[in-house]
Enzyme design. Structure first.
Site, PDB file in Angstrom:
ATOM      1  N   LYS A  96       5.435  -1.017   1.955  1.00 25.48           N
ATOM      2  CA  LYS A  96       4.832  -1.205   3.271  1.00 25.48           C
ATOM      3  C   LYS A  96       4.881  -2.690   3.619  1.00 25.48           C
ATOM      4  CE  LYS A  96       0.492  -0.265   5.659  1.00 25.48           C
ATOM      5  NZ  LYS A  96      -0.809  -0.810   5.274  1.00 25.48           N
ATOM      6  N   GLN A  97       4.607  -3.514   2.622  1.00 24.09           N
ATOM      7  CA  GLN A  97       4.512  -4.947   2.881  1.00 24.09           C
ATOM      8  C   GLN A  97       4.915  -5.713   1.621  1.00 24.09           C
ATOM      9  OE1 GLN A  97       0.298  -3.602   3.179  1.00 24.09           O
ATOM     10  NE2 GLN A  97      -0.086  -5.787   3.047  1.00 24.09           N
ATOM     11  N   GLU A 110       0.806  -1.231   0.000  1.00 21.10           N
ATOM     12  CA  GLU A 110       0.000   0.000   0.000  1.00 21.10           C
ATOM     13  C   GLU A 110       0.835   1.275   0.000  1.00 21.10           C
ATOM     14  OE1 GLU A 110      -2.607  -0.770   3.305  1.00 21.10           O
ATOM     15  OE2 GLU A 110      -4.002  -1.905   2.051  1.00 21.10           O
TER      16      GLU A 110
HETATM   17  O1  IFM Z   1      -5.555  -6.109   4.524  1.00 19.64           O
HETATM   18  C1  IFM Z   1      -4.607  -5.353   5.185  1.00 19.64           C
HETATM   19  C2  IFM Z   1      -3.799  -4.606   4.161  1.00 19.64           C
HETATM   20  O2  IFM Z   1      -3.070  -5.491   3.363  1.00 19.64           O
HETATM   21  C3  IFM Z   1      -2.832  -3.685   4.843  1.00 19.64           C
HETATM   22  N1  IFM Z   1      -3.552  -2.769   5.682  1.00 19.64           N
HETATM   23  C4  IFM Z   1      -4.276  -3.460   6.722  1.00 19.64           C
HETATM   24  C5  IFM Z   1      -5.295  -4.420   6.146  1.00 19.64           C
HETATM   25  C6  IFM Z   1      -6.005  -5.162   7.263  1.00 19.64           C
HETATM   26  O3  IFM Z   1      -5.138  -5.996   7.950  1.00 19.64           O
END
Ligand code: IFM
Length: 757
Positions: free
Chosen positions: A584-585, A472
């Site tokens: 972010k991930q 994100e």
């Molecule tokens: O679904 C996740 C998303 O990938 C990152 N923000 C938080 C959400 C809920 O855990």
């Protein structure tokens, strides 16, 4: 090895009658339908009580609204609090409240009970032990119990305040928290006092949902109703002059959408039949859990903390998901209203991915929840002028409620994630009937979306433009690797399944195809598109590009980013972040993990190494995936570091936000890292493959998994790399490319030799 019992319990102390904020959520009790936060006696803190998927809607206010933005927010709301109590001692002049300011709270994962204990010195100098046991029944999912036991001498009174929740939440600026709620959540609240307790029935103002809570006491001395919006105060008296120990029980039965206008005699009649036999309730609960742990338990010898944490993480999944397809698994489970109680892809990948081989019934329910909302997904696709069905990024009732489309609706990968969930459920459970019960329709309608959305670009192949992947910190890009890879698999699977169904159930399938206005030509086009899908890759390298432009962006300036400015999302405008090569991930490596059948060790290792320094870890969804891919790429040390980070995320409140709720994706992630990562689990052509390679510094690892109804027990010994297997029914399995046929209850030991790099 620590005392065996302590490995089944999570224990914390509290003081001044207040729980540390994170303990409310960490030690919540739930059963998939009902969730209740931890409470401290005599405290004004209310413990949030939630019914999975019970929500209120509020309008979303936009400064500038555009076409297709969702209009209404859905918020899972706290309901009546039944766990607010205190104890007072009888004196010559009446009752005097006892000061119960300190205590211990313990969650027992074998018994399924949370116990709060306070030892105090009574006014006459004698010791008094006060204990509350809270149980959300895994057998009677509507029922919540609170049993208070006093040990000592004297006459006491337990005062229970059945009251409205505390809605103090303030606007926080943190998108991960719960929306601040207005006070008039309910347009209708009825309270009825009955001979054994009371009944509260409420209907939300806007979503028009009702619930009923019937409170029933086992030995009920007298009641007092107070002002209408304060609900009821109930008393239970205990005389310890006659015995040195005595208990009082409260049961609260929560019903969603109850038949309205129940006459009070009917309530009384029903109350007579409520399950109130505490010994029976406890033994049912323990038996349920015995069965669960047979499948879910993992023991790592020499690492007792890991064993306990793995249990806590699996227990969280059990507590937050149920067996009613109207209810899914929210990102914070049933521990809080964080993220407004919304369901994201967390449910289909992380939660279901872990439950598939522990609890197929719960895993199936998550798939059925998606199937149940196909209509809303079709409507959403139409609203966006797209074809087929498009599932919402975040939701409770099946309608999109993400107000920020760049990191919301643009995460089109949700469609493919749901289908990954369907496929992995089928692979593990073999329950193909789900395809005939809406699964195939969902699969085809979502595949249609990709087929129309993908653009055939000369020289490249099929491309997806203007999408956001899991990361994100990057939005609205062309050809996000994860999305393209997952969409490609989605289309192949849809094509293959259509052919299989035509073969297995020709008439039924022909009817469905006709009803959906599909054609064989359209179905074949799915295979064609899948074969020609574009995956962005660095030339002459093993590195996949996160998207067409990611690798060209300037790196984030970590040197000038002080710790106070982390996580980035709370301190920088999205546009600043989007322009940089920072994640972010995990994105690329997440795709590699979910489609691991197409990649080898070198690809895992190279992409892990490349993307690791770019991953900020600002998302709780990161560590588990990094651990798994590091393990697949033979990066054992990093695999264990990330595994540990993920495992203790809530237990050690690593991100300082467990008070907003536990992180259910990370909880599922623990098992994903363990099985898909360290154990190299894969199912191909219907056969289960394992190639365990756990860190050499771990002792023996024992875990179980269910494969198509067969319970397989695995014991791996890293010292000689041997695997011992037993199954409760005949099973074909492949261990490190050796095919094995296990007969029922036969024990086989296989030696495997991993290359030591
Ligand atoms: O679904 C996740 C998303 O990938 C990152 N923000 C938080 C959400 C809920 O855990």
């Amino acid at each position: 090895m620590k005392n065996e019992k302590t490995l089944w319990t999570i224990t914390r102390n509290f003081g001044d009658s207040r729980l540390m904020p994170e303990l409310k959520t960490l030690l919540f009790c739930g059963n998939g339908f009902l969730g209740v936060q931890a409470n401290a006696p005599g405290s004004s803190q209310t413990s949030g009580t939630f019914i999975n998927g019970f929500y209120e809607t509020t309008p979303i206010t936009y400064g500038e609204k555009a076409y297709g933005y969702p209009g209404m927010q859905q918020v899972m709301i706290p309901l009546v609090d039944v766990l607010n109590w205190e104890v007072s001692k009888a004196t010559a002049s009446g009752y005097e409240a006892l000061d119960i300011s300190k205590g211990t709270i313990e969650l027992d994962m074998q018994k399924g009970i949370r116990k709060t204990s306070c030892q105090i010195v009574g006014s006459d100098g004698s010791d008094l032990l006060i204990q509350e046991e809270v149980l959300t029944s895994l057998v009677h999912s509507q029922c919540l119990y609170s049993r208070i036991t006093l040990k000592g001498r004297g006459k006491y009174r337990i005062t229970r305040r059945i009251g409205p929740p505390n809605l103090e939440s303030k606007e926080s600026g943190d998108p991960r928290k719960m929306e601040s709620l207005q006070k008039d959540l309910f347009r209708k609240s009825d309270y009825t006092v009955t001979s054994r307790g009371c009944m509260i029935e409420e209907t939300t103002t806007s979503s028009n949902l009702s619930y009923r809570c019937t409170v029933c006491l086992d030995r009920f001395s007298r009641y007092e109703g107070i002002e209408s919006n304060q609900y009821e105060t109930l008393y239970q008296d205990i005389d310890l002059d006659e015995s040195s120990e005595s208990s009082r029980l409260l049961m609260a039965r929560f019903e969603a959408d109850p038949p309205s206008g129940l006459p009070s005699e009917k309530v009384r009649d029903e109350q007579k039949n409520f399950p109130m036999d505490w010994q029976k309730i406890c033994s049912e609960q323990e038996n349920y859990l015995k069965d669960f742990w047979k499948k879910a338990d993992t023991i790592i010898e020499g690492k007792p903390e890991y064993t306990r944490a793995l249990r806590y993480n699996s227990y969280g999944l059990l507590q937050s998901t149920g067996t009613d397809p109207a209810r899914s698994g929210a990102a914070k489970g049933l521990s809080s209203g964080g993220y407004n109680g919304h369901t994201f892809w967390d449910a289909d990948i992380y939660i279901q991915g872990a439950l598939n081989n522990i609890d197929p019934r719960r895993a199936r329910t998550l798939v059925e929840y998606r199937i149940a909302h196909l209509k809303e997904a079709r409507d959403r696709a139409e609203e966006l002028s797209e074809v087929g069905a498009l599932y919402p990024w975040r939701t409770i009732n099946g309608r999109e409620c993400s107000a920020f489309f760049p990191a919301g609706t643009a995460q089109f990968h949700i469609n493919a994630d749901i289908i990954w969930g369907l496929k992995s459920f089928l692979d593990h459970s073999g329950e193909r009937d789900i395809l005939l019960k809406g699964g195939a329709e969902m699969l085809f309608e979502t595949a249609r979306f990709w087929a129309a959305f993908a653009l055939d670009v000369p020289g490249k192949g099929y491309c997806l433009h203007c999408v956001t992947g899991p990361d994100e910190y990057t939005a609205l890009v062309n050809n996000n690797f994860y999305t393209n890879l997952m969409a490609r698999e989605h289309l192949s699977f849809a094509h293959a399944t259509a052919l299989e169904l035509l073969d297995e159930f020709p008439e039924w399938t022909a009817k469905l195809i006709k009803q959906l206005n599909l054609s064989i030509r359209e179905i074949n086009s799915w295979r064609h598109i899948a074969h020609h899908f574009y995956l962005p890759k660095v030339e002459d390298s093993l590195i996949y590009k996160q998207d067409d432009s990611f690798l060209e962006k300037s790196p984030w300036d970590w040197e000038h980013t002080p710790l106070e400015k982390r996580p980035l999302l709370l301190h920088y405008h999205p546009l600043k972040i989007y322009r940089h090569r920072v994640m972010k991930q995990p994105d690329v490596i997440m795709g590699l993990l979910l489609q691991k059948q197409y990649f080898d060790k070198e690809v895992f290792a190279s992409n892990f190494d490349y993307y690791e320094p770019l991953t900020s870890g600002d998302s709780s969804l990161s560590s588990a995936i990094q651990s798994a891919v590091a393990a697949l790429g033979d990066r054992q040390e990093q695999a264990e570091d990330y595994f540990r980070k993920n495992l203790f995320l809530d237990l050690e409140d690593k991100e300082g936000n467990t008070d907003n709720g536990i992180h259910l994706a990370a909880m599922g992630g623990a098992r994903i890292a363990l099985l898909y990562g360290f154990a190299h689990m894969e199912i191909s052509a219907g056969v289960l493959h394992l190639n365990p390679d756990f860190p050499r510094n771990w002792g023996r690892i024992s875990f179980s998994l269910l494969h198509k109804g067969v319970l397989l027990k695995v014991h791996y010994d890293p010292s000689d790399q041997s695997v011992q297997l037993t199954a409760d029914a005949p099973l074909n399995i492949e261990i490190n490319e050796t095919q094995i046929r296990l007969s029922k209850n036969e024990k086989q030991t296989v030696r495997i030799f991993q290359e030591i790099s």
